[in-house]
Design an enzyme around this catalytic site. Structure first.
Site, PDB file in Angstrom:
ATOM      1  N   HIS A  26     -36.593 -14.941 -32.855  1.00  0.00           N
ATOM      2  CA  HIS A  26     -37.849 -15.423 -33.432  1.00  0.00           C
ATOM      3  C   HIS A  26     -38.386 -14.457 -34.466  1.00  0.00           C
ATOM      4  O   HIS A  26     -38.923 -14.855 -35.502  1.00  0.00           O
ATOM      5  CB  HIS A  26     -38.881 -15.614 -32.315  1.00  0.00           C
TER       6      HIS A  26
ATOM      7  N   HIS B  81     -36.768 -26.547 -30.481  1.00  0.00           N
ATOM      8  CA  HIS B  81     -37.381 -25.349 -31.039  1.00  0.00           C
ATOM      9  C   HIS B  81     -36.876 -24.110 -30.302  1.00  0.00           C
ATOM     10  O   HIS B  81     -37.232 -23.873 -29.155  1.00  0.00           O
ATOM     11  CB  HIS B  81     -38.899 -25.472 -30.911  1.00  0.00           C
TER      12      HIS B  81
END
Length: 330
Positions: A51, A9
């Site tokens: 992100h 991730h």
């Protein structure tokens, strides 16, 4: 049992500032099967990995006086956000910034690396994956997410075509390529399904609704997407679901793990693979019974949490700590 897919991730983001080549390189070294990236565009249309398009929390942009006048407020998915946005910078300008740890209080060891790494392009992450090998000896895969696709389409920077073009340049735009493309917005996935044969993943949050449905006054929520009928509809355009982990095993009132829901079984019944997010080692993110202390930054028993979800049928795990996930999964 098939091996559980380990999805790094934002790279090995539990150890290095997220979305940096150093984070992705460490994830490969730790045995990750896939490198997960969020993609956002620059002003000149280059896809970079961050992100969010707001970069105040993940770069040193605030320390650059030459960009002070770029700080602004935008409405992103119906919410006012103030900061600096990738779409206001050219790639050359973003190259002058350095990445910082997003969670410095929880991850002081990651913050030690502040200022060392730049912002990579999606092309650079794809190139790293193509040159890397998994623990099983196969190619390392990539797992990009279209971030805020309705918003970016509204300002003339749609994500889907440039994303597929990047895969094509890397030789990864094939049905058998080690690629998943993910989005919270069904519309983005449907557009991708028209231009690529790689696998698609419908992300499902713990609450709320996909923003493209909200913008279209469609009353469906994420709750509706994970009903048997909703999952059957997802299977028409996607190959997998990426579930907020509470959808699979919710927490009890005392913050311990409860009983598994039927969502994994229901997804499997319509042919969908199930990946869960996000698994992190710090106490702040773990269920109460797996915490090592009352300090939210201390390391708890992530392996036990992952094993509980694998036992409930989860096929793949999004994790900030690929090494621990590899050790915990078959």
């Amino acid at each position: 049992m098939s091996p559980t897919t380990v999805i790094a991730h934002r790279g090995a983001s539990g150890y290095r500032p997220e979305h940096t080549l150093a984070s992705y390189e460490l994830a490969v070294a730790q045995g990750a099967d896939y490198l997960e990236t969020d993609v956002v565009p620059t002003r000149d249309g280059v896809l970079v990995v961050r992100h969010e398009n707001e970069i105040g929390d993940t770069t040193d942009v605030a320390a650059h006086p030459e960009f002070a006048d770029r700080r602004t407020t935008r409405t992103i998915d119906g919410r006012a956000v103030t900061g600096w946005f990738t779409e206001d910078f050219t790639l050359a300008e973003l190259r002058t910034l350095r990445a910082v740890e997003r969670l410095p209080r929880l991850r002081p060891a990651g913050a030690v690396h502040d200022g060392r790494y730049g912002i990579p392009t999606l092309d650079e992450v794809l190139d790293l994956a193509r040159r890397s090998v998994t623990r099983a000896g196969g190619p390392v895969g990539v797992y990009p997410e279209t971030k805020h696709p309705t918003y970016f389409a509204s300002i003339g920077l749609a994500l889907e075509e440039p994303l597929v073009a990047a895969l094509r340049r890397a030789g990864m735009d094939r049905s058998d390529a080690p690629v998943y493309l993910q989005s919270f917005e069904p519309g983005s996935l449907r557009r991708l399904a028209q231009v690529t044969e790689v696998r698609l993943v419908q992300l499902v949050d713990c609450s709320g609704a996909p923003y493209d449905l909200v913008a279209a006054s469609d009353p469906r929520t994420y709750d509706d997407l994970v009903t048997p009928d909703g999952l059957h509809a997802i299977a028409d355009y996607a190959d997998a679901v990426g579930l907020c982990k509470d959808r699979m095993i919710p927490r009890r009132a005392d913050d311990t793990l409860g009983e598994p829901t039927t969502v994994v079984r229901d997804a499997h019944r319509v042919g969908l693979t199930v990946h869960g997010w996000t698994f992190r080692r710090e106490n702040a993110f773990l269920p109460a019974e797996l915490r090592s202390s009352t300090d939210p930054a201390d390391v708890g028993d992530l392996a036990a949490e992952i094993r509980a979800f694998v036992a409930a049928g989860m096929d793949g795990v999004f994790t900030d700590n690929p090494d621990l996930a590899v050790a915990a999964t078959p």
